[in-house]
Design a protein around this motif. Structure first.
Motif, PDB file in Angstrom:
ATOM      1  N   VAL A  93       0.840  -1.204   0.000  1.00 36.85           N
ATOM      2  CA  VAL A  93       0.000   0.000   0.000  1.00 36.85           C
ATOM      3  C   VAL A  93       0.872   1.250   0.000  1.00 36.85           C
ATOM      4  O   VAL A  93       0.599   2.211  -0.721  1.00 36.85           O
ATOM      5  CB  VAL A  93      -0.974  -0.010   1.206  1.00 36.85           C
ATOM      6  CG1 VAL A  93      -1.643   1.337   1.374  1.00 36.85           C
ATOM      7  CG2 VAL A  93      -2.017  -1.099   1.023  1.00 36.85           C
ATOM      8  N   HIS A  94       1.943   1.230   0.775  1.00 34.77           N
ATOM      9  CA  HIS A  94       2.845   2.382   0.829  1.00 34.77           C
ATOM     10  C   HIS A  94       3.448   2.648  -0.548  1.00 34.77           C
ATOM     11  O   HIS A  94       3.545   3.808  -0.983  1.00 34.77           O
ATOM     12  CB  HIS A  94       3.941   2.146   1.874  1.00 34.77           C
ATOM     13  CG  HIS A  94       4.864   3.304   2.031  1.00 34.77           C
ATOM     14  ND1 HIS A  94       4.482   4.496   2.600  1.00 34.77           N
ATOM     15  CD2 HIS A  94       6.159   3.455   1.680  1.00 34.77           C
ATOM     16  CE1 HIS A  94       5.498   5.328   2.589  1.00 34.77           C
ATOM     17  NE2 HIS A  94       6.538   4.713   2.041  1.00 34.77           N
ATOM     18  N   ALA A  95       3.856   1.601  -1.259  1.00 32.54           N
ATOM     19  CA  ALA A  95       4.430   1.765  -2.596  1.00 32.54           C
ATOM     20  C   ALA A  95       3.416   2.411  -3.541  1.00 32.54           C
ATOM     21  O   ALA A  95       3.755   3.322  -4.307  1.00 32.54           O
ATOM     22  CB  ALA A  95       4.882   0.413  -3.151  1.00 32.54           C
ATOM     23  N   PHE A  96       2.161   1.958  -3.479  1.00 30.63           N
ATOM     24  CA  PHE A  96       1.133   2.544  -4.345  1.00 30.63           C
ATOM     25  C   PHE A  96       0.788   3.963  -3.922  1.00 30.63           C
ATOM     26  O   PHE A  96       0.471   4.802  -4.765  1.00 30.63           O
ATOM     27  CB  PHE A  96      -0.116   1.657  -4.384  1.00 30.63           C
ATOM     28  CG  PHE A  96       0.042   0.477  -5.296  1.00 30.63           C
ATOM     29  CD1 PHE A  96      -0.052   0.600  -6.671  1.00 30.63           C
ATOM     30  CD2 PHE A  96       0.307  -0.779  -4.779  1.00 30.63           C
ATOM     31  CE1 PHE A  96       0.101  -0.483  -7.511  1.00 30.63           C
ATOM     32  CE2 PHE A  96       0.466  -1.878  -5.599  1.00 30.63           C
ATOM     33  CZ  PHE A  96       0.367  -1.735  -6.975  1.00 30.63           C
ATOM     34  N   ASN A  97       0.853   4.264  -2.623  1.00 28.49           N
ATOM     35  CA  ASN A  97       0.612   5.629  -2.166  1.00 28.49           C
ATOM     36  C   ASN A  97       1.725   6.569  -2.624  1.00 28.49           C
ATOM     37  O   ASN A  97       1.463   7.740  -2.909  1.00 28.49           O
ATOM     38  CB  ASN A  97       0.493   5.680  -0.635  1.00 28.49           C
ATOM     39  CG  ASN A  97      -0.837   5.166  -0.146  1.00 28.49           C
ATOM     40  OD1 ASN A  97      -1.823   5.152  -0.870  1.00 28.49           O
ATOM     41  ND2 ASN A  97      -0.870   4.714   1.093  1.00 28.49           N
ATOM     42  N   GLN A  98       2.953   6.079  -2.702  1.00 32.39           N
ATOM     43  CA  GLN A  98       4.081   6.892  -3.146  1.00 32.39           C
ATOM     44  C   GLN A  98       4.055   7.134  -4.658  1.00 32.39           C
ATOM     45  O   GLN A  98       4.605   8.118  -5.135  1.00 32.39           O
ATOM     46  CB  GLN A  98       5.407   6.211  -2.771  1.00 32.39           C
ATOM     47  CG  GLN A  98       5.648   6.129  -1.280  1.00 32.39           C
ATOM     48  CD  GLN A  98       5.714   7.493  -0.630  1.00 32.39           C
ATOM     49  OE1 GLN A  98       6.435   8.368  -1.078  1.00 32.39           O
ATOM     50  NE2 GLN A  98       4.942   7.677   0.423  1.00 32.39           N
ATOM     51  N   HIS A  99       3.425   6.230  -5.407  1.00 30.03           N
ATOM     52  CA  HIS A  99       3.363   6.325  -6.871  1.00 30.03           C
ATOM     53  C   HIS A  99       1.918   6.114  -7.332  1.00 30.03           C
ATOM     54  O   HIS A  99       1.617   5.143  -8.029  1.00 30.03           O
ATOM     55  CB  HIS A  99       4.269   5.263  -7.504  1.00 30.03           C
ATOM     56  CG  HIS A  99       5.677   5.292  -7.008  1.00 30.03           C
ATOM     57  ND1 HIS A  99       6.621   6.161  -7.488  1.00 30.03           N
ATOM     58  CD2 HIS A  99       6.296   4.567  -6.039  1.00 30.03           C
ATOM     59  CE1 HIS A  99       7.764   5.967  -6.855  1.00 30.03           C
ATOM     60  NE2 HIS A  99       7.593   5.007  -5.966  1.00 30.03           N
ATOM     61  N   PRO A 100       0.997   7.039  -6.979  1.00 26.94           N
ATOM     62  CA  PRO A 100      -0.435   6.798  -7.250  1.00 26.94           C
ATOM     63  C   PRO A 100      -0.808   6.751  -8.735  1.00 26.94           C
ATOM     64  O   PRO A 100      -1.788   6.119  -9.104  1.00 26.94           O
ATOM     65  CB  PRO A 100      -1.126   7.969  -6.562  1.00 26.94           C
ATOM     66  CG  PRO A 100      -0.086   9.028  -6.441  1.00 26.94           C
ATOM     67  CD  PRO A 100       1.222   8.311  -6.310  1.00 26.94           C
ATOM     68  N   ASP A 101      -0.017   7.381  -9.599  1.00 27.95           N
ATOM     69  CA  ASP A 101      -0.365   7.408 -11.024  1.00 27.95           C
ATOM     70  C   ASP A 101       0.347   6.337 -11.837  1.00 27.95           C
ATOM     71  O   ASP A 101       0.182   6.265 -13.041  1.00 27.95           O
ATOM     72  CB  ASP A 101      -0.041   8.787 -11.613  1.00 27.95           C
ATOM     73  CG  ASP A 101      -0.873   9.889 -10.973  1.00 27.95           C
ATOM     74  OD1 ASP A 101      -2.014   9.599 -10.562  1.00 27.95           O
ATOM     75  OD2 ASP A 101      -0.373  11.018 -10.866  1.00 27.95           O
ATOM     76  N   GLN A 102       1.149   5.513 -11.176  1.00 27.62           N
ATOM     77  CA  GLN A 102       1.931   4.501 -11.885  1.00 27.62           C
ATOM     78  C   GLN A 102       1.299   3.121 -11.732  1.00 27.62           C
ATOM     79  O   GLN A 102       0.905   2.722 -10.639  1.00 27.62           O
ATOM     80  CB  GLN A 102       3.357   4.476 -11.336  1.00 27.62           C
ATOM     81  CG  GLN A 102       4.262   3.532 -12.086  1.00 27.62           C
ATOM     82  CD  GLN A 102       5.703   3.631 -11.604  1.00 27.62           C
ATOM     83  OE1 GLN A 102       6.042   4.521 -10.848  1.00 27.62           O
ATOM     84  NE2 GLN A 102       6.523   2.701 -12.047  1.00 27.62           N
TER      85      GLN A 102
END
Length: 93
Positions: A36-45
């Motif tokens: 979740v943290h990875a997706f929060n850091q890169h929300p458009d990727q």
């Protein structure tokens, strides 16, 4: 005696606390929180499983990636992620 299965955490409960103090050492971060943290850091990727593993520094062997695929599917069913293409996952905005 019947034991009821716990339905699991909801997306809001999966977000990292951000505290990072001594009471919450980094090694206690769960796999779901790291994802979740990875997706929060890169929300458009949008990520493939292998790309996510490389970002997180997790082994890229097949058994590990299969487990992550399962976790990403769970987060997709919970509504936290979307699949913009086959094998790709992105944070729902």
């Amino acid at each position: 005696m019947r034991v009821r299965a716990h339905p699991g955490p909801r997306p809001a409960e999966l977000a990292p606390s951000g505290g990072g103090d001594a009471a919450d050492p980094p090694e206690s971060t769960t796999a779901y929180q790291a994802i979740v943290h990875a997706f929060n850091q890169h929300p458009d990727q949008a990520f493939r499983v292998r790309e996510l593993h490389e970002l997180l520094g997790v082994p890229t062997d097949d058994p590990c990636m299969t487990v992550t695929r399962s976790r990403l599917g769970h987060l997709t069913r919970l509504g936290f992620l979307i699949q913009p293409g086959r094998g790709r996952y992105q944070k729902r905005t």
